[in-house]
Design an enzyme around this catalytic site. Structure first.
Site, PDB file in Angstrom:
ATOM      1  N   GLY A   1      64.742  -1.159 -24.825  1.00  0.00           N
ATOM      2  CA  GLY A   1      64.408   0.305 -24.429  1.00  0.00           C
ATOM      3  C   GLY A   1      65.627   0.918 -24.939  1.00  0.00           C
TER       4      GLY A   1
ATOM      5  CD  GLU B   1      64.279   2.629 -28.273  1.00  0.00           C
ATOM      6  OE1 GLU B   1      64.603   1.525 -28.392  1.00  0.00           O
ATOM      7  OE2 GLU B   1      65.311   3.410 -28.131  1.00  0.00           O
TER       8      GLU B   1
ATOM      9  CD  GLU C   1      64.787  -3.330 -29.193  1.00  0.00           C
ATOM     10  OE1 GLU C   1      64.955  -4.648 -29.481  1.00  0.00           O
ATOM     11  OE2 GLU C   1      65.347  -2.680 -28.624  1.00  0.00           O
TER      12      GLU C   1
ATOM     13  CG  ASP D   1      70.755   3.242  -5.492  1.00  0.00           C
ATOM     14  OD1 ASP D   1      69.627   3.310  -6.227  1.00  0.00           O
ATOM     15  OD2 ASP D   1      71.023   2.955  -4.208  1.00  0.00           O
TER      16      ASP D   1
ATOM     17  CD  GLU E   1      71.540 -15.114 -26.467  1.00  0.00           C
ATOM     18  OE1 GLU E   1      70.560 -16.158 -26.969  1.00  0.00           O
ATOM     19  OE2 GLU E   1      72.305 -15.430 -25.835  1.00  0.00           O
TER      20      GLU E   1
END
Lengths: 286, 286
Positions: free
Chosen positions: A62, A78, A82, A101, A133
DNA sequence: CTAATAGTGTCTGTTAGACACTATCTA
DNA sequence: TAGATAGTGTCTAACAGACACTATTAG
């Protein structure tokens, strides 16, 4: 029309005076759950992080949404980065995770997308800037127990060639008017997922398993033309158990149209089918 | 463990050096689809905008997520501000809308939540800072036609006491591997919704109608104890048509437990029931 | 022929829709 | 009593699970 507001501003004047810098703002990202079928198993693409935070943990691919970029465009960008997938691949928004958080860098709100593609569409899966990787993990979610008070399941992600195993125990507990889901890393694991990514993966598996029988979702992982046996293999990989061949065939044929072609692979030649998108794809909407 | 990254930084050093100001960032908001049942009709809370953009249009209540605030906390805060609901009310994330140009002020990514409450929980619905007025509109989605190629529906939102009517024609068209949904304002309307809010409302109606029969979702709009007739009225308001009384009773009783109490209202005294949350609330997860 | 894969037929219990019916309360 | 509301029983067609069976190919 040139409507003015209580301060006598037109829309143009209002926008010119608008100050977007007065508050500190979250960052927005998209995460992708990219699945395929290979060797009869359901696979998910994960990347190993090479920087803080969650350094050396496995994560969903992402990245940040550019300021002027639609969310869907970010997903497609993306995906291309990828996997070199450029054809239109199916994807669907799953859920947005935004706990204050969840990332130690800053406030990051991420929207997870579920995406599927047939194995042959994946040309490479190079490790990007952020990854040490990448790996196509086999993934399964097996429900061990279902009762009135909830459900217990196990999600396994394995990369056998590198001897990496991640196992999460997932419990859904019925509360007064909602269901609480908790996922904990099983001690038999020798790796773990970054951040809250197990939550997105769990939701994706629920969606896949829920929709596999009633929608055309599984055909996104098959080539254009396929045999009923191939379809059943994909179905079984998704739901994590075998199913009755006769019943499967009886029920799935209403979603298909025959091509008349045949395909021989060692036994009786099998007939090739295509998905018929006119068959109630509307379920997909829900 | 005090792992370091490729530049030799520990997590603490990495975070100290992290610069969150290098990119322009979107703003994030939550929008709420707040529904209740009143007078046998499904109602939705809308607010009339008193400032740019979309000045004088009707909009979903919502607001900015504070930087340090969980998304769910933002939803609860907004719910309290809009309706004085403080008890735990059911809500569920629906979808995140983030097209780059959906708001002319700046990039705004909004997450829509579906929320329901029994009528008696709503103490006031004062118009907030951004609203000229607020209104509980009756809402219905009627599907006019369903076929192989798609579906045509009509969403009506009416505020009869002010003679306000908004009608949207919604079409779902089956494409090769997805369904395209378009909503257009019908010319018989005399008001309209701001921005892309009709999209969220349409999704909410789909969810409600889809889940009304198979999950406990409708009990979120009923008091703790209710009669089967009340439950059926809510169900019919959601799905937008009448249903067979015998079948409804037969099917819904598995989700309920009897209280033994009775409630007389002009005819035969009706038995009071409660929702039994142990009845397969798991469907809710999907 | 056998082994392997593809594909069919049928029984049964469960469920969903349609619809006709009975029960209890007030005025 | 009538009118209103609450509640039940039953028929039927469709569907889902279980399982036993037949068909076609390679070697």
């Amino acid at each position: 029309m040139n409507e003015v507001n209580a301060r006598g501003q037109t829309l143009e004047e209002f926008l010119a005076a608008y100050d977007e810098t007065q508050y500190r703002r979250p960052s927005n990202t998209v995460d992708m759950i990219l699945m395929t079928i290979s060797g009869g198993s359901l696979k998910i693409l994960l990347v190993k992080r090479k920087d803080h935070p969650f350094i050396h943990d496995w994560a969903l691919p992402g990245g940040f949404i550019n300021f002027d970029e639609d969310m869907e465009t970010a997903v497609q960008r993306e995906l291309a980065e990828e996997t070199n997938i450029t054809d239109h691949t199916y994807f669907k928004q799953l859920y947005t995770f935004g706990n204050a958080d969840r990332d130690p860098r800053t406030r990051i709100i991420t929207t997870a997308y579920l995406s599927m593609t047939p194995e042959e569409n994946i040309r490479n899966t190079a490790a990007g800037d952020d990854a040490e990787e990448t790996g196509w993990f086999t993934i399964s979610k097996i429900t061990v127990h279902t009762g009135d008070e909830g459900r217990e399941s196990v999600i396994r992600m394995d990369l056998p060639e590198k001897n990496i195993h991640m196992i999460y125990d997932v419990t859904d507990s019925v509360r007064s008017n909602y269901v609480e889901t908790r996922s904990v890393l099983n001690p038999d694991s020798n790796a773990r997922l970054a951040c809250d990514h197990i939550k997105a993966i769990n939701m994706a598996m629920d969606q896949l398993q829920h929709r596999a029988a009633s929608t055309g979702i599984l055909f996104n992982m098959l080539p254009e033309e396929f045999t009923l046996r191939q379809a059943q293999t994909v179905y079984e990989a998704i739901i994590g158990r075998t199913t009755d061949t006769g019943n499967f065939r009886r029920d799935i044929r209403k979603m298909l149209k025959a091509t008349g072609k045949k395909c021989a692979t060692g036994g009786k030649a099998a007939e090739l089918f295509r998905f018929n998108p006119l068959y109630s794809f509307l379920e997909e909407k829900i």
